[in-house]
Motif scaffolding. Sequence first.
Motif, short mmCIF file in Angstrom:
data_model
loop_
_atom_site.label_atom_id
_atom_site.label_comp_id
_atom_site.label_asym_id
_atom_site.label_seq_id
_atom_site.Cartn_x
_atom_site.Cartn_y
_atom_site.Cartn_z
N LEU A 5 0.82 -1.20 0.00
CA LEU A 5 0.00 0.00 0.00
C LEU A 5 0.86 1.26 0.00
N GLU A 9 -2.62 5.64 1.34
CA GLU A 9 -3.74 4.72 1.48
C GLU A 9 -3.91 4.17 2.89
N THR A 169 -5.62 7.75 -3.70
CA THR A 169 -4.85 6.53 -3.91
C THR A 169 -4.20 6.59 -5.28
#
Length: 178
Positions: A5, A9, A169
């Motif tokens: 990630l 995020e 994101t």
Amino acid sequence: LFRKLDPAEIPPTVNGIRGAAGLAVVVASGVPPETAEAARILLAAMGRERFPLLREEEAPPGAIAGRDVLYIGLPSGKGYLPVPLPEELSVSPGSFTLNGTTYSAPGDALFAVVRHPVTPGRVAAVFLPLSPAAAHAAGRKIPHYGKFSYLAFSDGNNREKGTWSPAATPAVHRFPPP
């Protein structure tokens, strides 16, 4: 699909403060001494009872850059917290609003963890008890909510908890309209 990630995020959580290696604990201007001392219950519950309490005047934003920060009370200066705060939260010295509910009773307390305003990958938290009694009642319970970004207590009872939505994101690309 497994992937690592992106830091954007991963929402900041209580565990981010609880496990911080370089934590600074700052008491905001105007916080009564009884409330600051009651906040030591929170530090003890997190296993951080030996951390010194710095006054806001002793810890300007530049001095705490690169460190995770726990504020006792709402800092009055600029640069201590990110601007803007998450849209679900608004705070003032005598009250706070979380997800549309306003808390202003003496037994209310807020614990909110947000991204550090200057240093990526670091977090800043605000413990805003509206009285010394609220600090006593909520302080020892906060570490048990490690996966959450925000907590609201009334007379020591958890009324609200949740995790901030990620702002963006890099896994999503928005194509411009044709």
